[in-house]
Design a protein around this motif. Sequence first.
Motif, mmCIF file in Angstrom:
data_model
loop_
_atom_site.group_PDB
_atom_site.id
_atom_site.type_symbol
_atom_site.label_atom_id
_atom_site.label_comp_id
_atom_site.label_asym_id
_atom_site.label_seq_id
_atom_site.Cartn_x
_atom_site.Cartn_y
_atom_site.Cartn_z
ATOM 1 N N MET A 1 0.872 -1.179 0.054
ATOM 2 C CA MET A 1 0.030 -0.237 -0.004
ATOM 3 C C MET A 1 0.776 1.267 0.091
ATOM 4 N N SER A 2 0.255 2.174 -0.841
ATOM 5 C CA SER A 2 1.267 3.425 -0.610
ATOM 6 C C SER A 2 1.291 4.052 0.533
ATOM 7 N N SER A 3 2.295 4.864 0.762
ATOM 8 C CA SER A 3 2.683 5.301 2.204
ATOM 9 C C SER A 3 1.671 6.483 2.269
ATOM 10 N N SER A 4 0.805 6.922 1.329
ATOM 11 C CA SER A 4 -0.017 8.154 1.341
ATOM 12 C C SER A 4 -1.357 7.858 2.067
ATOM 13 N N PHE A 5 -1.484 6.452 2.034
ATOM 14 C CA PHE A 5 -2.693 6.062 2.661
ATOM 15 C C PHE A 5 -2.529 5.963 4.173
ATOM 16 N N LEU A 6 -3.684 6.567 4.645
ATOM 17 C CA LEU A 6 -3.635 6.560 6.401
ATOM 18 C C LEU A 6 -4.782 5.465 6.804
ATOM 19 N N ARG A 7 -4.342 4.730 7.904
ATOM 20 C CA ARG A 7 -5.330 4.117 8.781
ATOM 21 C C ARG A 7 -6.268 4.919 9.621
ATOM 22 N N THR A 8 -7.337 5.206 9.214
ATOM 23 C CA THR A 8 -8.154 6.211 9.978
ATOM 24 C C THR A 8 -9.397 5.559 10.466
ATOM 25 N N LEU A 9 -9.552 6.025 11.585
ATOM 26 C CA LEU A 9 -10.812 5.705 12.443
ATOM 27 C C LEU A 9 -11.891 7.029 12.249
ATOM 28 N N GLY A 10 -13.146 6.608 11.886
ATOM 29 C CA GLY A 10 -14.034 7.405 11.821
ATOM 30 C C GLY A 10 -15.277 7.256 12.852
ATOM 31 N N LEU A 11 -15.827 8.292 13.568
ATOM 32 C CA LEU A 11 -16.779 8.201 14.483
ATOM 33 C C LEU A 11 -17.922 9.080 14.184
ATOM 34 N N MET A 12 -19.113 8.551 14.392
ATOM 35 C CA MET A 12 -20.133 9.198 13.949
ATOM 36 C C MET A 12 -21.310 9.219 15.155
ATOM 37 N N SER A 13 -22.013 10.012 15.513
ATOM 38 C CA SER A 13 -23.322 10.079 16.351
ATOM 39 C C SER A 13 -24.318 11.073 15.348
ATOM 40 N N GLY A 14 -25.397 10.411 15.019
ATOM 41 C CA GLY A 14 -26.310 11.277 14.302
ATOM 42 C C GLY A 14 -27.558 11.812 15.098
ATOM 43 N N THR A 15 -28.113 12.738 14.347
ATOM 44 C CA THR A 15 -29.147 13.151 15.120
ATOM 45 C C THR A 15 -30.284 12.310 15.554
ATOM 46 N N SER A 16 -30.318 11.092 15.019
ATOM 47 C CA SER A 16 -31.194 10.101 15.734
ATOM 48 C C SER A 16 -30.987 9.681 17.187
ATOM 49 N N VAL A 17 -29.730 9.951 17.447
ATOM 50 C CA VAL A 17 -28.984 9.906 18.569
ATOM 51 C C VAL A 17 -29.158 8.194 19.267
ATOM 52 N N ASP A 18 -29.045 7.455 18.308
ATOM 53 C CA ASP A 18 -28.883 5.811 18.332
ATOM 54 C C ASP A 18 -27.896 5.606 19.266
ATOM 55 N N GLY A 19 -26.630 6.004 18.850
ATOM 56 C CA GLY A 19 -25.234 5.627 19.331
ATOM 57 C C GLY A 19 -24.191 5.859 18.689
ATOM 58 N N VAL A 20 -22.922 5.276 18.875
ATOM 59 C CA VAL A 20 -21.824 5.517 18.373
ATOM 60 C C VAL A 20 -21.386 4.707 17.157
ATOM 61 N N ASP A 21 -21.328 5.103 15.843
ATOM 62 C CA ASP A 21 -20.641 4.414 14.943
ATOM 63 C C ASP A 21 -19.018 4.299 14.826
ATOM 64 N N VAL A 22 -18.509 3.356 14.781
ATOM 65 C CA VAL A 22 -17.008 3.327 14.759
ATOM 66 C C VAL A 22 -16.480 2.568 13.522
ATOM 67 N N ALA A 23 -15.523 3.099 12.322
ATOM 68 C CA ALA A 23 -15.222 2.392 11.261
ATOM 69 C C ALA A 23 -13.955 2.839 10.842
ATOM 70 N N LEU A 24 -13.112 1.724 10.396
ATOM 71 C CA LEU A 24 -11.944 1.674 9.780
ATOM 72 C C LEU A 24 -12.000 2.013 8.257
ATOM 73 N N VAL A 25 -11.102 2.881 7.898
ATOM 74 C CA VAL A 25 -11.039 3.206 6.349
ATOM 75 C C VAL A 25 -9.330 3.459 6.220
ATOM 76 N N GLU A 26 -8.863 2.787 5.149
ATOM 77 C CA GLU A 26 -7.442 3.185 4.743
ATOM 78 C C GLU A 26 -7.851 4.087 3.425
ATOM 79 N N THR A 27 -7.295 5.315 3.531
ATOM 80 C CA THR A 27 -7.474 6.231 2.494
ATOM 81 C C THR A 27 -6.439 7.507 2.458
ATOM 82 N N ASP A 28 -6.459 7.984 1.205
ATOM 83 C CA ASP A 28 -5.521 9.302 1.098
ATOM 84 C C ASP A 28 -6.489 10.539 1.011
#
Length: 361
Positions: A1-28
């Motif tokens: 994998m290119s060194s320009s790609f980062l292992r990134t964790l995204g966190l989201m809590s929407g207006t429905s107030v259901d809970g916390v979503d956690v997801a891993l993406v490798e992206t530049d």
Amino acid sequence: MSSSFLRTLGLMSGTSVDGVDVALVETDGERIAAFGPSLTVPYPDHVRRTIRAAFGAELPNAATAVAETAVTDAHVAAVKQWSAQHGIALGSIDVVGFHGQTITHRPEKRFTWQIGDGCALARAVGVRAVCDMRSADVAAGGQGAPLVPVFHAALVRELDRPLAVVNIGGVANVTWIGEDDSLLAFDTGPGNAPIDDWCVRRAGRLFDRDGSLAASGKVDRTRLERWSEHRYFARTPPKSLDRGDFTDAWTDGLSAADGAATLTRATARAIALAARHFPQAPNQWIVTGGGARNPTLLAAIAQETGKPVVLASSLGWDGDALEAQAFAFLAVRSLRGLPFTFPTTTGAPKPLCGGRLHLPS
């Protein structure tokens, strides 16, 4: 994998107030190399109540302080649970994209507020964190929403266009993507929020699981047609909404089932009305977010739009994790200084970057 790609964790809590979503993406921040595991951690009921008590605030107060601590603690716990459950050391993560929890969104006042302490989260998980991704756009005169269209564009590169991607959270938003990759995005109207609020008030449940309550009721067509004349639908995009801009009050007097049916049809109607603003009719509507788990709502969208409705999951997308993935993607764009809001998505005066970086020490 290119060194320009980062292992990134995204966190989201929407207006429905259901809970916390956690997801891993490798992206530049432009391309997506891989998607990693995800996790959804529901909020306990007392945390939901604490967050809801802060809705609409425009100044810090005791309720917002308590809510911010609760939101931050819940996100830290979710990240650590994700790490333990999937056996991925947090030391291997390059950056966290932390959206926070929207409690007030008033772009006409150049004000938006996502609570959540990015500095405290970065220290607690030991990873640098990008947060506050909407404020720069709103301060410049943009709507501050939606932010995910540039991520949607990265996802649909191999699909026939034009198409529309609809995310149905508490508020619903759409991204129209043209054959030439042109973007148009805006909030369509209410999503799950009025349905959820109605269920809490009238049915003693947090939400309409599988749309079963709505399916048992009858749509009040007279009220629906009157509601469809709301001035918001005629407004030229870009445009955005606060969770409380559309409520369930207009269905008062109906039975629990009929109110749920009418509110569900209203969400679908608002999505269909969005098409009047598209440069071209979409070939298909791709639906994601919590609303994608409501078959009654999906059927109503298909009827209202007269077009095929495609579940994001059928394309191999993780609909439950999609927004968390988007904020992972946006965090890397923020680090690289790449724009993620545009005149045709938020009404920003020019393409803008955003976000604030917090270091773990």
